[in-house]
Design a protein around this motif. Structure first.
Motif, PDB file in Angstrom:
ATOM      1  N   GLN A 100       8.994   1.033   2.294  1.00  0.00           N
ATOM      2  CA  GLN A 100       9.782   2.018   1.556  1.00  0.00           C
ATOM      3  C   GLN A 100       9.324   3.430   1.884  1.00  0.00           C
ATOM      4  O   GLN A 100      10.149   4.347   2.021  1.00  0.00           O
ATOM      5  CB  GLN A 100       9.668   1.760   0.054  1.00  0.00           C
ATOM      6  CG  GLN A 100      10.667   2.569  -0.777  1.00  0.00           C
ATOM      7  CD  GLN A 100      10.719   2.100  -2.213  1.00  0.00           C
ATOM      8  OE1 GLN A 100      10.277   0.999  -2.552  1.00  0.00           O
ATOM      9  NE2 GLN A 100      11.258   2.937  -3.079  1.00  0.00           N
ATOM     10  N   ARG A 101       8.010   3.631   2.028  1.00  0.00           N
ATOM     11  CA  ARG A 101       7.492   4.944   2.402  1.00  0.00           C
ATOM     12  C   ARG A 101       7.976   5.340   3.798  1.00  0.00           C
ATOM     13  O   ARG A 101       8.294   6.507   4.046  1.00  0.00           O
ATOM     14  CB  ARG A 101       5.961   4.943   2.353  1.00  0.00           C
ATOM     15  CG  ARG A 101       5.365   4.892   0.952  1.00  0.00           C
ATOM     16  CD  ARG A 101       5.706   6.134   0.148  1.00  0.00           C
ATOM     17  NE  ARG A 101       5.163   7.333   0.748  1.00  0.00           N
ATOM     18  CZ  ARG A 101       3.963   7.836   0.469  1.00  0.00           C
ATOM     19  NH1 ARG A 101       3.190   7.226  -0.413  1.00  0.00           N
ATOM     20  NH2 ARG A 101       3.550   8.931   1.046  1.00  0.00           N
TER      21      ARG A 101
ATOM     22  N   ILE B 240      -1.109   1.858  -2.651  1.00  0.00           N
ATOM     23  CA  ILE B 240      -0.948   1.149  -1.380  1.00  0.00           C
ATOM     24  C   ILE B 240      -2.311   0.879  -0.747  1.00  0.00           C
ATOM     25  O   ILE B 240      -2.608  -0.245  -0.310  1.00  0.00           O
ATOM     26  CB  ILE B 240      -0.058   1.952  -0.421  1.00  0.00           C
ATOM     27  CG1 ILE B 240       1.367   2.058  -0.976  1.00  0.00           C
ATOM     28  CG2 ILE B 240      -0.047   1.316   0.969  1.00  0.00           C
ATOM     29  CD1 ILE B 240       2.267   3.011  -0.206  1.00  0.00           C
TER      30      ILE B 240
ATOM     31  N   ASN C  88       2.528  12.832   6.283  1.00  0.00           N
ATOM     32  CA  ASN C  88       3.002  11.508   5.864  1.00  0.00           C
ATOM     33  C   ASN C  88       2.988  10.526   7.027  1.00  0.00           C
ATOM     34  O   ASN C  88       2.690   9.339   6.854  1.00  0.00           O
ATOM     35  CB  ASN C  88       4.400  11.615   5.268  1.00  0.00           C
ATOM     36  CG  ASN C  88       4.393  12.177   3.859  1.00  0.00           C
ATOM     37  OD1 ASN C  88       3.377  12.107   3.166  1.00  0.00           O
ATOM     38  ND2 ASN C  88       5.509  12.737   3.434  1.00  0.00           N
TER      39      ASN C  88
ATOM     40  N   LEU D 203       4.924   4.376  -5.644  1.00  0.00           N
ATOM     41  CA  LEU D 203       4.678   4.490  -4.207  1.00  0.00           C
ATOM     42  C   LEU D 203       3.438   5.337  -3.912  1.00  0.00           C
ATOM     43  O   LEU D 203       3.297   5.884  -2.820  1.00  0.00           O
ATOM     44  CB  LEU D 203       5.898   5.112  -3.515  1.00  0.00           C
ATOM     45  CG  LEU D 203       7.170   4.266  -3.521  1.00  0.00           C
ATOM     46  CD1 LEU D 203       8.307   5.005  -2.831  1.00  0.00           C
ATOM     47  CD2 LEU D 203       6.930   2.927  -2.835  1.00  0.00           C
ATOM     48  N   SER D 204       2.544   5.406  -4.865  1.00  0.00           N
ATOM     49  CA  SER D 204       1.325   6.192  -4.692  1.00  0.00           C
ATOM     50  C   SER D 204       0.531   5.720  -3.475  1.00  0.00           C
ATOM     51  O   SER D 204       0.351   4.524  -3.252  1.00  0.00           O
ATOM     52  CB  SER D 204       0.456   6.072  -5.954  1.00  0.00           C
ATOM     53  OG  SER D 204      -0.860   6.511  -5.706  1.00  0.00           O
ATOM     54  N   ASN D 205       0.047   6.685  -2.665  1.00  0.00           N
ATOM     55  CA  ASN D 205      -0.847   6.346  -1.556  1.00  0.00           C
ATOM     56  C   ASN D 205      -2.056   5.568  -2.043  1.00  0.00           C
ATOM     57  O   ASN D 205      -2.541   4.658  -1.371  1.00  0.00           O
ATOM     58  CB  ASN D 205      -1.315   7.616  -0.847  1.00  0.00           C
ATOM     59  CG  ASN D 205      -0.202   8.348  -0.142  1.00  0.00           C
ATOM     60  OD1 ASN D 205       0.668   7.733   0.461  1.00  0.00           O
ATOM     61  ND2 ASN D 205      -0.210   9.666  -0.225  1.00  0.00           N
TER      62      ASN D 205
ATOM     63  N   GLN E 106      11.601   6.428   3.554  1.00  0.00           N
ATOM     64  CA  GLN E 106      11.711   7.757   2.948  1.00  0.00           C
ATOM     65  C   GLN E 106      11.261   8.840   3.913  1.00  0.00           C
ATOM     66  O   GLN E 106      11.854   9.923   3.977  1.00  0.00           O
ATOM     67  CB  GLN E 106      10.885   7.810   1.661  1.00  0.00           C
ATOM     68  CG  GLN E 106      11.015   9.129   0.900  1.00  0.00           C
ATOM     69  CD  GLN E 106      12.453   9.402   0.499  1.00  0.00           C
ATOM     70  OE1 GLN E 106      13.078   8.584  -0.165  1.00  0.00           O
ATOM     71  NE2 GLN E 106      12.989  10.561   0.887  1.00  0.00           N
TER      72      GLN E 106
ATOM     73  N   LEU F 249       5.892  -1.636  -0.092  1.00  0.00           N
ATOM     74  CA  LEU F 249       5.691  -0.233  -0.460  1.00  0.00           C
ATOM     75  C   LEU F 249       5.580   0.627   0.794  1.00  0.00           C
ATOM     76  O   LEU F 249       6.144   1.729   0.859  1.00  0.00           O
ATOM     77  CB  LEU F 249       4.429  -0.081  -1.314  1.00  0.00           C
ATOM     78  CG  LEU F 249       4.362  -0.933  -2.582  1.00  0.00           C
ATOM     79  CD1 LEU F 249       3.084  -0.640  -3.357  1.00  0.00           C
ATOM     80  CD2 LEU F 249       5.580  -0.682  -3.465  1.00  0.00           C
TER      81      LEU F 249
ATOM     82  N   ARG G   2       4.150   6.181 -10.745  1.00  0.00           N
ATOM     83  CA  ARG G   2       4.110   6.521  -9.313  1.00  0.00           C
ATOM     84  C   ARG G   2       3.978   5.241  -8.498  1.00  0.00           C
ATOM     85  O   ARG G   2       2.921   4.953  -7.944  1.00  0.00           O
ATOM     86  CB  ARG G   2       2.954   7.466  -9.039  1.00  0.00           C
ATOM     87  CG  ARG G   2       2.977   8.668  -9.981  1.00  0.00           C
ATOM     88  CD  ARG G   2       1.928   9.669  -9.655  1.00  0.00           C
ATOM     89  NE  ARG G   2       1.794  10.621 -10.741  1.00  0.00           N
ATOM     90  CZ  ARG G   2       1.214  11.793 -10.636  1.00  0.00           C
ATOM     91  NH1 ARG G   2       0.722  12.174  -9.479  1.00  0.00           N
ATOM     92  NH2 ARG G   2       1.108  12.597 -11.675  1.00  0.00           N
TER      93      ARG G   2
END
Length: 213
Positions: A96-97, A78, A122, A73-75, A100, A93, A71
């Motif tokens: 990228q989030r 980050i 989000n 891009l896990s919160n 997305q 990261l 994972r």
């Protein structure tokens, strides 16, 4: 079957994480989180280890373990970088989030990809990554206006501490609790009317027949 396999089989990895914070596993030390079974590797899988470490404030260890999970891009990863003051690692990261999130918005998505939360949550998280607490609160208020009920993450994870510290938090918390209680009563009424369904004894003790009428 090792302990983590057993708990994951019964509760899933998220339940293992929450049990480490609120249940019988909440006194786990860092050494116990990272303990290894003889000839079997770690007691807990990387994402579970990293998530518990993150929630307990072991951010360097959380980064190490979350990078081993699938994972990227896990919160949690980050936010661990941000807590360590490593914005350089967090920045790509976050970017990228954000890309997305915009793709999801343009596609008309209403919920997050796992359908567990409204998509605007989000945007709230991205505002927190940017350190913009007031904008995050605005998103949270908007989410609440759509009927949102707080999940356990918002009480547990360091990412949401600025929300919990905000002056508006008590009012939002009260609203969520009230809404959650209404939904619980509806659920238990439905269950009480269904002879095919039985509730765990712990829940029956908490919600007796007078609670669902």
């Amino acid at each position: 079957m090792g302990m983590d396999q057993e708990t994951n089989a019964l509760f899933g990895e998220h339940q293992t994480i929450y049990r480490a914070m609120f249940g019988e596993l909440q006194d786990l030390t860092l050494e116990e989180i990272r303990a290894q079974r003889p000839d079997e590797g770690y007691q807990y899988e990387p994402y579970t280890r990293g998530s518990i470490e993150y929630a307990k404030g072991f951010f360097a260890e959380a980064v190490e373990d979350l990078l081993l999970s699938n994972r990227p891009l896990s919160n949690k990863l980050i936010d661990s970088y941000l807590h360590l003051g490593d914005r350089e690692s967090a920045a790509p990261l976050i970017a990228q989030r954000k890309r997305q999130h915009q793709i999801d918005i343009d596609a008309g998505m209403v919920f997050t990809s796992d359908r567990s939360d409204p998509i605007e949550i989000n945007a709230m998280r991205l505002a927190l990554f940017d350190g913009d607490v007031e904008r995050a609160i605005e998103h949270l208020e908007s989410i609440m206006a759509k009927g949102f009920i707080f999940g356990r993450k918002i009480f547990l994870e360091p990412l949401y501490q600025p929300l919990r510290d905000h002056p508006k938090w008590p009012v939002l918390l009260k609203e969520s609790k009230s809404r959650g209680e209404v939904q619980r009563r509806i659920y238990f009424q439905l269950v009480a009317d269904d002879p095919e369904v039985s509730l765990p004894e712990s829940l029956l003790q908490k919600y007796d027949s007078s609670d669902v009428k």
